[in-house]
Design a protein around this motif. Sequence first.
Motif, short mmCIF file in Angstrom:
data_model
loop_
_atom_site.label_atom_id
_atom_site.label_comp_id
_atom_site.label_asym_id
_atom_site.label_seq_id
_atom_site.Cartn_x
_atom_site.Cartn_y
_atom_site.Cartn_z
N UNK A 1 -16.31 16.52 -9.85
CA UNK A 1 -15.36 15.78 -10.69
C UNK A 1 -14.27 16.71 -11.22
N UNK A 2 -14.65 17.92 -11.58
CA UNK A 2 -13.68 18.86 -12.14
C UNK A 2 -12.63 19.25 -11.09
N UNK A 3 -13.08 19.47 -9.86
CA UNK A 3 -12.15 19.89 -8.81
C UNK A 3 -11.32 18.73 -8.25
N UNK A 4 -11.76 17.50 -8.52
CA UNK A 4 -11.05 16.34 -7.99
C UNK A 4 -10.15 15.68 -9.03
N UNK A 5 -9.89 16.38 -10.13
CA UNK A 5 -8.95 15.86 -11.11
C UNK A 5 -7.52 15.91 -10.56
N UNK A 6 -6.68 15.02 -11.07
CA UNK A 6 -5.28 14.97 -10.63
C UNK A 6 -4.61 16.32 -10.87
N UNK A 7 -3.94 16.83 -9.84
CA UNK A 7 -3.26 18.10 -9.95
C UNK A 7 -4.05 19.28 -9.43
N UNK A 8 -5.35 19.08 -9.18
CA UNK A 8 -6.18 20.15 -8.63
C UNK A 8 -5.95 20.27 -7.12
N UNK A 9 -6.02 21.49 -6.56
CA UNK A 9 -5.78 21.66 -5.11
C UNK A 9 -6.68 20.79 -4.24
N UNK A 10 -7.99 20.66 -4.62
CA UNK A 10 -8.90 19.86 -3.80
C UNK A 10 -8.47 18.39 -3.78
N UNK A 11 -8.05 17.87 -4.94
CA UNK A 11 -7.58 16.49 -5.01
C UNK A 11 -6.33 16.32 -4.16
N UNK A 12 -5.42 17.28 -4.24
CA UNK A 12 -4.17 17.21 -3.49
C UNK A 12 -4.44 17.16 -1.99
N UNK A 13 -5.36 18.02 -1.52
CA UNK A 13 -5.65 18.09 -0.08
C UNK A 13 -6.33 16.83 0.40
N UNK A 14 -7.37 16.38 -0.34
CA UNK A 14 -8.13 15.21 0.10
C UNK A 14 -7.28 13.94 0.08
N UNK A 15 -6.46 13.77 -0.95
CA UNK A 15 -5.61 12.59 -1.00
C UNK A 15 -4.59 12.62 0.12
N UNK A 16 -4.06 13.80 0.42
CA UNK A 16 -3.08 13.91 1.51
C UNK A 16 -3.69 13.47 2.84
N UNK A 17 -4.88 13.97 3.13
CA UNK A 17 -5.56 13.62 4.39
C UNK A 17 -5.87 12.12 4.42
N UNK A 18 -6.36 11.58 3.28
CA UNK A 18 -6.73 10.17 3.24
C UNK A 18 -5.52 9.26 3.43
N UNK A 19 -4.40 9.56 2.75
CA UNK A 19 -3.20 8.73 2.89
C UNK A 19 -2.67 8.81 4.32
N UNK A 20 -2.68 10.00 4.90
CA UNK A 20 -2.20 10.16 6.28
C UNK A 20 -3.02 9.31 7.25
N UNK A 21 -4.35 9.35 7.11
CA UNK A 21 -5.22 8.59 8.02
C UNK A 21 -5.08 7.09 7.78
#
Length: 403
Positions: free
Chosen positions: A274-294
């Motif tokens: 949960x801590x790493x998936x907060x808005x603005x965190x690198x992990x959130x940024x990467x995962x959301x980018x991949x998900x939106x692209x797919x």
Amino acid sequence: MSRELARRIAFTIGALLLFRLGTQIPIAGLDVSRLSSLPDFNGRLSLFSLGLVPYLTAAIFVRLLSLVWRGLSSLERSGEDGRRKVARATLGLTLALAAFQAYGVSSALISIPQLVRDPDGWFAMTATASMIGGVFVLVWLSEQITRYGIGNGLALILSVGMLASLPRDVASIADVVRSGMISGNLVFFHAVFWVATIAVIVLVEGARRNVRVEFGALNVGARQLPVREAVLPIKLNSAGFLIPVTMAPWIFFLPLALAGLVMGADHPLVAAAYRHLQLGQPAHLILVSVAVFVLAFVYTAYVIDPEYTAKSLAQRDGIISGVAPGEATAVYLDRVVSLTTVIGAVYLTALQLIPEVFDLYGIGLPYSMVVNGGAALVVVCTALDIKAQVRDVSLTNPGGVRR
């Protein structure tokens, strides 16, 4: 300006004024004098406080369900009767979601001291009913704008709601600049950035990949129409914005919520995730980018079904030059749509990441998490749609005949 265009514009302005009036009417049972002391009231505790969120959520859910349930997809394409059934199901789900959200808001308001005049009375029920009614008034109002006004009603109401906050955002930015908390250069950078972003949105939304199609000779009575040529336009961004961006966080937050239920929310692994998936965190940024692209590819495949399009062309005696009808046409269209969607998916992903990148590098302004790429896309597309409809109405005679 034609009389029909003037009538449509006047109707649209009147409907939008009615919408803005509703955002200034507080929920019945609240202490108005207490509300006036809240600087950010701004329609959040009004009859339209839920906005169109329940309806849009229901519509997105039904659309996602149609991606995996072939029967619902066939029902949507079966004609007016099928679309009417889907619309009724969407409104039923809207009612359930609006009731859930409205009751939650009403219960929360009761817990705020001195805000509700009679917290022990019928406030929760009357406030819930009024907010549910507000949602359905907005849905009805958006349908009337679409039918009798100019532009798409849903998009117009969303856009007006976003644009209404701009004066307040500009005033807050001016205040923080005067206080020395941010520099004028940063504000100038944002102004240039958004001008460039809007220009890119206009360019991409207007771009099409045109596939040339030839239709065979057609016999109409005693006449024979010759072979005709046309184009099958494919948008760079056929997936829109709401569904890919709304669904993307679900992909990793739903499994994380299940893990929290099984392992406990205080488990070290769950807490770290949960801590790493907060808005603005690198992990959130990467995962959301991949998900939106797919998801842009997944939803585009639903919007532009190559097999369905190939079958429709064959039924109308249409062929793509140099491509055999039937399965070969479907394969060709699938390849063209996939290559075109790469550009659209990158474009959607970049728009989604704007506020997160600002937050990650510490260059955001007070508006950044509200006025983002998605909001800009909705407003620009609404303006482009209005422009197209104004041109279409201006070139059409009252009888529906093109001039």
